[in-house]
Write a protein that holds these residues in place. Structure first.
Motif, PDB file in Angstrom:
ATOM      1  N   GLN A 144      31.305   1.638   3.020  1.00 30.56           N
ATOM      2  CA  GLN A 144      32.532   0.966   2.582  1.00 30.56           C
ATOM      3  C   GLN A 144      33.687   1.950   2.428  1.00 30.56           C
ATOM      4  OE1 GLN A 144      32.856  -2.358   2.255  1.00 30.56           O
ATOM      5  NE2 GLN A 144      30.725  -2.780   2.753  1.00 30.56           N
ATOM      6  N   THR A 145      34.903   1.420   2.481  1.00 27.41           N
ATOM      7  CA  THR A 145      36.105   2.259   2.469  1.00 27.41           C
ATOM      8  C   THR A 145      36.321   2.982   1.152  1.00 27.41           C
ATOM      9  OG1 THR A 145      37.460   0.348   1.844  1.00 27.41           O
ATOM     10  CG2 THR A 145      37.267   0.838   4.191  1.00 27.41           C
ATOM     11  N   SER A 146      35.710   2.499   0.066  1.00 24.99           N
ATOM     12  CA  SER A 146      35.927   3.122  -1.242  1.00 24.99           C
ATOM     13  C   SER A 146      35.130   4.407  -1.438  1.00 24.99           C
ATOM     14  CB  SER A 146      35.580   2.134  -2.361  1.00 24.99           C
ATOM     15  OG  SER A 146      34.212   1.759  -2.290  1.00 24.99           O
ATOM     16  N   ILE A 147      34.240   4.739  -0.515  1.00 30.58           N
ATOM     17  CA  ILE A 147      33.500   5.999  -0.614  1.00 30.58           C
ATOM     18  C   ILE A 147      34.487   7.157  -0.462  1.00 30.58           C
ATOM     19  CG2 ILE A 147      31.695   7.429   0.411  1.00 30.58           C
ATOM     20  CD1 ILE A 147      30.380   4.873   1.438  1.00 30.58           C
ATOM     21  N   VAL A 148      34.347   8.163  -1.285  1.00 28.09           N
ATOM     22  CA  VAL A 148      35.228   9.328  -1.252  1.00 28.09           C
ATOM     23  C   VAL A 148      35.257   9.935   0.151  1.00 28.09           C
ATOM     24  CG1 VAL A 148      35.527  11.682  -2.114  1.00 28.09           C
ATOM     25  CG2 VAL A 148      34.904   9.850  -3.689  1.00 28.09           C
ATOM     26  N   PHE A 149      36.460  10.190   0.669  1.00 23.41           N
ATOM     27  CA  PHE A 149      36.652  10.799   1.997  1.00 23.41           C
ATOM     28  C   PHE A 149      36.013   9.963   3.119  1.00 23.41           C
ATOM     29  CE2 PHE A 149      36.331  14.743  -0.783  1.00 23.41           C
ATOM     30  CZ  PHE A 149      37.702  14.935  -0.872  1.00 23.41           C
ATOM     31  N   ARG A 150      35.961   8.649   2.941  1.00 25.13           N
ATOM     32  CA  ARG A 150      35.309   7.777   3.935  1.00 25.13           C
ATOM     33  C   ARG A 150      35.867   7.975   5.339  1.00 25.13           C
ATOM     34  NH1 ARG A 150      33.448   5.909   7.653  1.00 25.13           N
ATOM     35  NH2 ARG A 150      32.650   3.815   8.062  1.00 25.13           N
TER      36      ARG A 150
END
Length: 284
Positions: A150-156
Motif C-alpha cells: 500500500q501507498t502508506s508504507i514508508v518510501f513506498r
C-alpha cells in the motif's frame, strides 16, 4: 485521548500528556534530517528483500525458540549495544527507549501493570540484530507480504522496485494470497522484532493479555494503525484490538526524548513485573 487533524500522518494526532521539548510534527520525519541517509538506506534494503519466501524462511528459523536461554531483564539491557538504524527520532541505545515508553505508560495507566510491562519489552525482539541478523530484517515499520504494497508504507514509491514480489502477479492484487477479512493472524507480516517477540511470548506461555500481545505484534504496523490501510484483511477481533494498539503507539512514539531515565532506580519495579508476567529464564 483527543484526536486532532494535523496532516497526512494520523499517528501524530495521538500524544500522551508528557512534557517534551520536541514538537509532535517533528516525529517520524522521513523527508530530511540528520539521520535521513541512514534511515533511507535501511528501508531500501528492507523493501528489496522482504518477500513471502524470505518471511517464511525466518519463521522456520526463529519461531521454534531454540537459539538461546535468557531472562527478560538481561535481554532488555543487552539492547544497550543497539542503535536502531531505521529510527529517524533517536540515536541512542534502545534500552533507554524501553524505560521511557514504560514510564510514560505508568504515568497515565498506573492500574495496568501488564501495559507498563509491554512498554518495557515491546522492542526486545530487536535482540535479533545482536545475533547477526541485519537490521533491515529486524527494525522499522512492518507491512504484509503476499499482497499489494500500500501507498502508506514508508518510501513506498522509491524502494520496492527491486523486490521480486512486486513483479509477481499473484502478490500484486489487493488481497493477494489472502481472503477478505481473513484476520491478521493469518497474514504474513514483513519479518522483524514485532513478530519475533510475539512468538517468544507465546512459546514461553507468558500470561500477557491479548491486548498486550497485539501491541507487541503490531506496534510497528503503521500503515494499519496510523493510516487505516489493510482493514480489508482484518476480522472483528483485529478491529476491536486496534484502539489498544493506537493507545500504545502514542507512548512508543512521543516518549523518545534525549532526557534519559535513571535505569538503576527503575529496575527493581520493572523486575517485579517481569517476575509476574515473564518469569525466570525464557527460550529465545
Amino acid at each position: 485521548m483527543r484526536v486532532v487533524n494535523i496532516g497526512p500522518d494520523p499517528s501524530l494526532a495521538y500524544r500522551p500528556n508528557l512534557e517534551d521539548s520536541k514538537e509532535k510534527e517533528d516525529y517520524r520525519n522521513f523527508v530530511d534530517g540528520s539521520l535521513f541517509n541512514r534511515v533511507f538506506k535501511t528501508y531500501s534494503v528492507m523493501h528489496t528483500n522482504q518477500t513471502v519466501d524470505f518471511v517464511q524462511r525466518k519463521h522456520t528459523e526463529w519461531t521454534p525458540c531454540n537459539h538461546l536461554q535468557m531472562g527478560m531483564m538481561d535481554a532488555i539491557m543487552s539492547l544497550d549495544q543497539l542503535v536502531d538504524e531505521s529510527d529517524p527520532d533517536v540515536d541512542f541505545p534502545n534500552s533507554f527507549h524501553a524505560f521511557q515508553t514504560a514510564e510514560g505508560i505508568r504515568k497515565e495507566h498506573p492500574d495496568k501493570d501488564w501495559f507498563q510491562l509491554v512498554g518495557l519489552i515491546h522492542d526486545v525482539g530487536k535482540i535479533l540484530a545482536l545475533w547477526d541478523e541485519p537490521q533491515w530484517a529486524v527494525v522499522g515499520d512492518t507491512f504484509p507480504v503476499g499482497c499489494k504494497f500500500q501507498t502508506s508504507i514508508v518510501f513506498r514509491d522509491s524502494t520496492f522496485q527491486d523486490n521480486p514480489d512486486e513483479k509477481n502477479p499473484r502478490y500484486k492484487t489487493e488481497y493477494g494470497i489472502y481472503e477478505p477479512n481473513c484476520g491478521l493472524d493469518n497474514v504474513l507480516m514483513s519479518w522483524g522484532h514485532d513478530e519475533y517477540l510475539y512468538r517468544v511470548m507465546k512459546f514461553n506461555k507468558c500470561p500477557i493479555p491479548e491486548e498486550g500481545l497485539y501491541m507487541i505484534r503490531f506496534h510497528s504496523f503503521y500503515p494499519w494503525h496510523s493510516h487505516g490501510d489493510y482493514t480489508h484483511l482484518c476480522n472483528d477481533k483485529d478491529l476491536q484490538m486496534l484502539p489498544w494498539v493506537k493507545e500504545f503507539n502514542k507512548f512508543d512514539l512521543y516518549t523518545k526524548t534525549t532526557e534519559l531515565p535513571n535505569v538503576d532506580e527503575l529496575r527493581p519495579y520493572y523486575q517485579s513485573l517481569i517476575d509476574k508476567y515473564c518469569p525466570g529464564v525464557l527460550q529465545w
